[in-house]
Motif scaffolding. Sequence first.
Motif, PDB file in Angstrom:
ATOM      1  N   ARG A  58       0.626   5.507   0.812  1.00  0.00           N
ATOM      2  CA  ARG A  58      -0.212   6.655   1.198  1.00  0.00           C
ATOM      3  C   ARG A  58       0.657   7.728   1.853  1.00  0.00           C
ATOM      4  NH1 ARG A  58      -1.400   2.686   4.524  1.00  0.00           N
ATOM      5  NH2 ARG A  58      -3.305   2.142   3.457  1.00  0.00           N
ATOM      6  N   ASP A  68       0.863  -1.187   0.000  1.00  0.00           N
ATOM      7  CA  ASP A  68       0.000   0.000   0.000  1.00  0.00           C
ATOM      8  C   ASP A  68       0.898   1.235   0.000  1.00  0.00           C
ATOM      9  OD1 ASP A  68       0.994  -0.347   2.543  1.00  0.00           O
ATOM     10  OD2 ASP A  68      -0.922  -0.476   3.536  1.00  0.00           O
ATOM     11  N   THR A 100      -4.819  -5.218  19.961  1.00  0.00           N
ATOM     12  CA  THR A 100      -3.872  -6.343  20.003  1.00  0.00           C
ATOM     13  C   THR A 100      -4.532  -7.576  20.632  1.00  0.00           C
ATOM     14  OG1 THR A 100      -2.982  -5.346  22.027  1.00  0.00           O
ATOM     15  CG2 THR A 100      -1.718  -5.017  20.015  1.00  0.00           C
ATOM     16  N   PHE A 150       4.286   6.501   1.941  1.00  0.00           N
ATOM     17  CA  PHE A 150       4.597   5.499   2.963  1.00  0.00           C
ATOM     18  C   PHE A 150       3.877   4.182   2.655  1.00  0.00           C
ATOM     19  CE2 PHE A 150       5.660   8.066   7.122  1.00  0.00           C
ATOM     20  CZ  PHE A 150       6.844   8.486   6.555  1.00  0.00           C
ATOM     21  N   TRP A 182       2.604   0.915   4.545  1.00  0.00           N
ATOM     22  CA  TRP A 182       2.470   0.266   5.839  1.00  0.00           C
ATOM     23  C   TRP A 182       2.869  -1.211   5.712  1.00  0.00           C
ATOM     24  CZ3 TRP A 182      -1.939  -3.158   7.247  1.00  0.00           C
ATOM     25  CH2 TRP A 182      -1.692  -3.796   8.473  1.00  0.00           C
ATOM     26  N   SER A 198      -7.290  -1.681  13.375  1.00  0.00           N
ATOM     27  CA  SER A 198      -6.543  -1.244  14.550  1.00  0.00           C
ATOM     28  C   SER A 198      -6.267   0.245  14.430  1.00  0.00           C
ATOM     29  CB  SER A 198      -5.228  -2.042  14.626  1.00  0.00           C
ATOM     30  OG  SER A 198      -4.510  -1.695  15.794  1.00  0.00           O
ATOM     31  N   ASN A 199      -7.143   1.016  15.034  1.00  0.00           N
ATOM     32  CA  ASN A 199      -7.053   2.467  14.897  1.00  0.00           C
ATOM     33  C   ASN A 199      -5.980   3.086  15.784  1.00  0.00           C
ATOM     34  OD1 ASN A 199      -8.969   2.890  12.895  1.00  0.00           O
ATOM     35  ND2 ASN A 199     -10.666   2.791  14.360  1.00  0.00           N
ATOM     36  N   ALA A 200      -5.663   4.334  15.463  1.00  0.00           N
ATOM     37  CA  ALA A 200      -4.717   5.083  16.277  1.00  0.00           C
ATOM     38  C   ALA A 200      -5.206   5.103  17.720  1.00  0.00           C
ATOM     39  CB  ALA A 200      -4.583   6.508  15.737  1.00  0.00           C
ATOM     40  N   ALA A 243       1.962  10.213   4.658  1.00  0.00           N
ATOM     41  CA  ALA A 243       2.073  10.015   6.103  1.00  0.00           C
ATOM     42  C   ALA A 243       0.885  10.600   6.858  1.00  0.00           C
ATOM     43  CB  ALA A 243       3.369  10.657   6.608  1.00  0.00           C
ATOM     44  N   GLN A 248      -0.276  -1.534  12.890  1.00  0.00           N
ATOM     45  CA  GLN A 248      -1.264  -0.740  12.149  1.00  0.00           C
ATOM     46  C   GLN A 248      -1.698   0.475  12.961  1.00  0.00           C
ATOM     47  OE1 GLN A 248      -5.660  -1.676  11.112  1.00  0.00           O
ATOM     48  NE2 GLN A 248      -4.525  -2.592   9.428  1.00  0.00           N
ATOM     49  N   SER A 249      -1.912   0.261  14.234  1.00  0.00           N
ATOM     50  CA  SER A 249      -2.318   1.380  15.088  1.00  0.00           C
ATOM     51  C   SER A 249      -1.205   2.426  15.163  1.00  0.00           C
ATOM     52  CB  SER A 249      -2.654   0.858  16.493  1.00  0.00           C
ATOM     53  OG  SER A 249      -3.060   1.910  17.338  1.00  0.00           O
ATOM     54  N   LEU A 250       0.026   1.970  15.304  1.00  0.00           N
ATOM     55  CA  LEU A 250       1.147   2.910  15.391  1.00  0.00           C
ATOM     56  C   LEU A 250       1.349   3.643  14.069  1.00  0.00           C
ATOM     57  CD1 LEU A 250       3.748   0.845  17.464  1.00  0.00           C
ATOM     58  CD2 LEU A 250       2.177   2.626  18.263  1.00  0.00           C
ATOM     59  N   ALA A 251       1.135   2.946  12.946  1.00  0.00           N
ATOM     60  CA  ALA A 251       1.264   3.611  11.638  1.00  0.00           C
ATOM     61  C   ALA A 251       0.285   4.776  11.554  1.00  0.00           C
ATOM     62  CB  ALA A 251       1.016   2.607  10.511  1.00  0.00           C
ATOM     63  N   ARG A 252      -0.929   4.539  12.063  1.00  0.00           N
ATOM     64  CA  ARG A 252      -1.948   5.595  12.006  1.00  0.00           C
ATOM     65  C   ARG A 252      -1.649   6.741  12.975  1.00  0.00           C
ATOM     66  NH1 ARG A 252      -6.072   0.985  11.071  1.00  0.00           N
ATOM     67  NH2 ARG A 252      -6.915   1.518   9.028  1.00  0.00           N
ATOM     68  N   GLU A 253      -1.094   6.415  14.134  1.00  0.00           N
ATOM     69  CA  GLU A 253      -0.826   7.469  15.110  1.00  0.00           C
ATOM     70  C   GLU A 253       0.458   8.242  14.806  1.00  0.00           C
ATOM     71  OE1 GLU A 253      -0.951   6.281  19.231  1.00  0.00           O
ATOM     72  OE2 GLU A 253      -0.155   8.196  19.951  1.00  0.00           O
ATOM     73  N   PHE A 254       1.508   7.525  14.373  1.00  0.00           N
ATOM     74  CA  PHE A 254       2.806   8.187  14.251  1.00  0.00           C
ATOM     75  C   PHE A 254       3.164   8.608  12.826  1.00  0.00           C
ATOM     76  CE2 PHE A 254       2.866   6.230  18.374  1.00  0.00           C
ATOM     77  CZ  PHE A 254       3.423   7.236  19.151  1.00  0.00           C
ATOM     78  N   GLY A 255       2.434   8.103  11.822  1.00  0.00           N
ATOM     79  CA  GLY A 255       2.656   8.597  10.456  1.00  0.00           C
ATOM     80  C   GLY A 255       2.517  10.113  10.401  1.00  0.00           C
ATOM     81  N   PRO A 256       1.414  10.663  10.891  1.00  0.00           N
ATOM     82  CA  PRO A 256       1.254  12.123  10.866  1.00  0.00           C
ATOM     83  C   PRO A 256       2.334  12.866  11.663  1.00  0.00           C
ATOM     84  CG  PRO A 256      -0.865  11.054  11.220  1.00  0.00           C
ATOM     85  CD  PRO A 256       0.179   9.982  11.314  1.00  0.00           C
ATOM     86  N   LEU A 297      -0.694  -3.969  16.438  1.00  0.00           N
ATOM     87  CA  LEU A 297       0.111  -2.899  17.030  1.00  0.00           C
ATOM     88  C   LEU A 297       0.698  -2.030  15.922  1.00  0.00           C
ATOM     89  CD1 LEU A 297       1.556  -1.641  19.532  1.00  0.00           C
ATOM     90  CD2 LEU A 297       3.424  -3.252  19.096  1.00  0.00           C
TER      91      LEU A 297
END
Lengths: 247, 247, 247, 247
Positions: free
Chosen positions: B241, B239, D164, C234, C236, D155-157, B243, C174-182, C172
């Motif tokens: 996208r 994928d 998990t 990016f 994931w 798995s959201n932010a 950031a 996936q969640s971190l990608a969403r939180e820390f990508g930005p 873990l």
Amino acid sequence: MASKLIAIVAGVGAGTGASVARKFAAAYPVVLLARNPENFKSLAEEINSSGGKAIGISTDVSDSKSVQNAVEIIKKEFGPDVGAAAAIFNASGGFQRKPFLELSEDSFMQSLAVSATGGFLFSQATLPFLLKGVQQKSQHPPSLIFTGATASVKSNAQMSSFSTGKWALRALSQSLAREFGPKGVHVSHAIIDGVIDISRTREWLKELGPEAKLNADGIANDYWYLHTQPVTNFTWELDLRPAVEKW
Amino acid sequence: MASKLIAIVAGVGAGTGASVARKFAAAYPVVLLARNPENFKSLAEEINSSGGKAIGISTDVSDSKSVQNAVEIIKKEFGPDVGAAAAIFNASGGFQRKPFLELSEDSFMQSLAVSATGGFLFSQATLPFLLKGVQQKSQHPPSLIFTGATASVKSNAQMSSFSTGKWALRALSQSLAREFGPKGVHVSHAIIDGVIDISRTREWLKELGPEAKLNADGIANDYWYLHTQPVTNFTWELDLRPAVEKW
Amino acid sequence: MASKLIAIVAGVGAGTGASVARKFAAAYPVVLLARNPENFKSLAEEINSSGGKAIGISTDVSDSKSVQNAVEIIKKEFGPDVGAAAAIFNASGGFQRKPFLELSEDSFMQSLAVSATGGFLFSQATLPFLLKGVQQKSQHPPSLIFTGATASVKSNAQMSSFSTGKWALRALSQSLAREFGPKGVHVSHAIIDGVIDISRTREWLKELGPEAKLNADGIANDYWYLHTQPVTNFTWELDLRPAVEKW
Amino acid sequence: MASKLIAIVAGVGAGTGASVARKFAAAYPVVLLARNPENFKSLAEEINSSGGKAIGISTDVSDSKSVQNAVEIIKKEFGPDVGAAAAIFNASGGFQRKPFLELSEDSFMQSLAVSATGGFLFSQATLPFLLKGVQQKSQHPPSLIFTGATASVKSNAQMSSFSTGKWALRALSQSLAREFGPKGVHVSHAIIDGVIDISRTREWLKELGPEAKLNADGIANDYWYLHTQPVTNFTWELDLRPAVEKW
């Protein structure tokens, strides 16, 4: 059978389609769609002679004129304002498992024509009836159910002529579930992951015992269950397979 | 440019297609396919005038005769035994986001025609070149890369005319990866999950800053990277996208 | 090696971990984490004697005190403000393929301890370094990469002691990608779908030829590629498998 | 209530657990497991006083000794050879939605302890009863049903402490379905994708109307339906959400 709502089943032949038609015929007049009248004739007679009501309409779901013709016949038969309680898309195009470079374009397009084009035409034809079913306060939320397969979620080597259509149909069902759920229509997709026990498959998987194949009446029960779910508890997708199936 | 292998790119216009063509043109003569010659003319000139080699062929990927014509032109131009190092399917049909019951059949079929039929015809046309590329010991395993989208894995309300084609294309790519990987061809599918930064989207997402859109040259780099993976380490799917993208 | 940013690799042993460490050591001082010093000693010497810089820290990633101790040593060695360009979680707990009812609780928890608890502790320990890497304008977006497996997306019979940890780790990531990508940190998850060619697997799959196993240096290249992606592009998740792998 | 088979429900409180217990109590004596006796006391009384049979056992599913104690009590109460027709794992650990770097290890581990460790311990404790249920020819295939959530597949932010555990539980259920299906036990996983209508959520989503929340009795019906599927037609997974839910 107090209900004036109907059920429409596309892809009626031996197996799932016939079982589904019988199941829903216990509650609703049923419309049986199949390209070949041989596939619905005796079934319609069986239902009509056992207290239900069924009409068969020879229909090619991949042909918009043929589908439109079926709509006209339904309106003539049941009245222009008839609503539907259920529409079940069980049609499937033929396909060939062979090396990709040996596939003819016609052969590749066959499954797409039924699953993608057919799924689209069937949905556009039946959703207006289903929305009327919502208005007419059907006992259970009007249901639009699509029959999927293992190939709806896995695309194996040499299976692309089948899987492309099945993935497209699954995409269609997901989009419709999101659009029409809030309007009160329950859109579902069933992943049939195994061989269905019909006359054509009688000799298959015998070594695994009598319960190695999916039961078509069981699938009909599963579809009926989906149909009876209330608006607070809609299932979009479930898988179905024999307990002994390897997956 | 010692290689006699070519790269074939379908869906060349502003954006990804042009970037991919430029990137692969640094290593291979490139064949640019687009329905409208306006979409490849200046790009071909640019590549030819900067030391590369490019030919454009006006092609409707959803039309088997048009695709066959492109194959003939390629063979005439590069010789009947030419092999390909890469074939990239970046074409996408138009689609409309509108209520399902307002979609015309033509509009629904447009995306399927390009993504499903076009993906099939392009793959059948290019795989023989790619298999020759294997025989001719291309430096990197010959690659067949498909451009997917968010709608390749999620089918939102009112998006079925786009997602059905994209899901079908993803199914095609997975089946081909399984069939042709063992033959040495690397089949990949890239999920482009975001807006690509091209002139048409210049004003979009400005509030999220200059890095809120995918960079087309970056996608070209990603495709090139896929192309350079050795046979021991093939990626089928990734994928891509920004950031800051919400997903 | 002008960079003052470091790379931290957990799960260094034969195979992927060592290859990744060597690859990133060409650009950054590397910190090698493994429970058993035998697993990083010779590797650290090799890197240090060939112009790179490496330190090994005996660490149990599933033990918060041990991980905290590693953080202290890193700060003492590289200064309290050191940032990281990359953190790679390649650790994996042992597991047993056996009938579920024969699994001991200890055996079931082993994989979860490393993959779930360890993934959590490693991420909490390294993200502050990676965020400093963002502030210190690392050349490539600081990367947090997790090694997954076939069992990250498929949970086979008798494999639950492995797959539960791997699914948790994927969640873990996936969640971190969403939180820390930005926030500028690139979080990735690689699905390693096949056998990796290391001394322990030398005799495996020989019948499928010399290219039937994943190349560890190739995986290191793949991780490095992920590391070099710009913030606009990016990835994931990607999968990696030998061309001949059945899947 | 002729059956000598029992049903075991873990995670009984307001909501799904209580509804499931009531539903299955119409067919089987039920064992109610909850850490806090307050959660099963009045429910057990209600069932016992209305013609059913229920016993509550204070149990921490994440503690093997506590689970083993529950097993002993069950055997003492129903005899050492008692079989089970159903075991339903509805327990869920608390979790906090907060920035990842602010999560304490304890808080992160809480959900994993219940979902992963608890799921494992509950399955090891109840599968022997379920296998006895197979031998004792239960009317419906003995069922092991796990309650999942949106966070089981996404798995959201800031949700990793919940997801998990839920991903691990889903992995466990898939592996068990594959191992124990062929032995006659039906293992299912239900993705509850929405808010359940209980006293704690009374004021939520009011703006979306009275049908915007899942009905707990409806979920109990769905679980009962799964329980009644024959061995030829097992569903591993289904999703459940209100018709108006956005997804």
